[in-house]
Motif scaffolding. Sequence first.
Motif, short mmCIF file in Angstrom:
data_model
loop_
_atom_site.label_atom_id
_atom_site.label_comp_id
_atom_site.label_asym_id
_atom_site.label_seq_id
_atom_site.Cartn_x
_atom_site.Cartn_y
_atom_site.Cartn_z
N GLU A 141 0.83 -1.21 0.00
CA GLU A 141 0.00 0.00 0.00
C GLU A 141 0.86 1.26 0.00
O GLU A 141 0.56 2.23 -0.70
N GLN A 142 1.94 1.25 0.81
CA GLN A 142 2.84 2.41 0.83
C GLN A 142 3.46 2.64 -0.55
O GLN A 142 3.54 3.77 -1.03
N ARG A 190 0.86 3.90 -3.19
CA ARG A 190 0.54 5.31 -2.97
C ARG A 190 1.63 6.20 -3.53
O ARG A 190 1.37 7.23 -4.14
N GLN A 233 1.51 6.08 -7.42
CA GLN A 233 0.37 6.82 -7.95
C GLN A 233 0.56 8.33 -7.83
O GLN A 233 0.08 9.11 -8.63
#
Length: 317
Positions: free
Chosen positions: A307-308, A311, A314
């Motif tokens: 997830e890190q 993010r 993106q």
Amino acid sequence: MTGPAADALTADALVILQDRPVVGFTKWLADGLRFCSETGRGLQIVTGPGSRITVPMRLVLTSPNSHWVVRADGGYYDGLSGVPLVWDGAGFIIDPRARTYAPTYTTPPTEPVGAQLTVTFRVRYTSDTAIGAATEEVCTALTGGPPGGWGTAEPATDVWRRERLSELFWSRGAAATWLTIVGAGATPAVGTLLVSKVGEEVEEAVTIVIGYADPRTVPVATLPSLLGGIAAGRHLISLFTQLGNGRADVTTVPRWLGPSAPIGMAVGGAAAGPPGVPAHRIGDARSPATWYVLGDGRQQEGWQRYEQLTRQLQGGF
């Protein structure tokens, strides 16, 4: 409006009963999925709790309103999630009253459980002769040999020849072409390949699942070197690897086998990852890429690193 033969056809779903040990994505079911896509319906396959499904079948049943409907416990549940289902007159839907998983889903299987390594990647290139090359390289690196066959459904009966893939793709006017692939190496492998045109480039989007009877033999530590060649000479969009429990024959059972966990992710270009996410250079000078270490395929903390990283990607570097 008429569609393929079905046990129930409603405004919302095409329902097909499949009482067999292994349910594959046959041409008949491929026709059913095409009909569902054209008419906005979900494909719902109904089996008993002793059935298994193949990798292509599992992937297509993740479409909206589609379900692997398993008959058990005096009712029905989704074989991929364990969530109880009910018939609402137009199709199987998630039971709004359910507060727990179906008992059969949470019952441990009696057969041996191995491990399944899933590799998902997207690459682009300008040469039409390269269609299937990345798939061939990944399959060879992980199974010891190129794919043995391919097809527009299962079984994948056409002998693997990359020139035939190119011929099919261009004969369809470069329309998006979805194929099943099966490995021929020492390690079982089954997957799907989507070839499409993106501007002046051809894109290859692939999911390959490799099965291992002994989880200790999964080459977790050497994956960066095994898969590094995929970036050489191509535009690597992304590559993601994860490991989960599963049958060595890469079929899926309607049981809870434990959560999967990430191993690593690669993207084109070169940049450091977020804190706590080691990064290594792969590819070559002409087409650099970066491999990010997320975990060992067993620890759930890897999803936090994933997830890190996503993010950061993106948001740009």
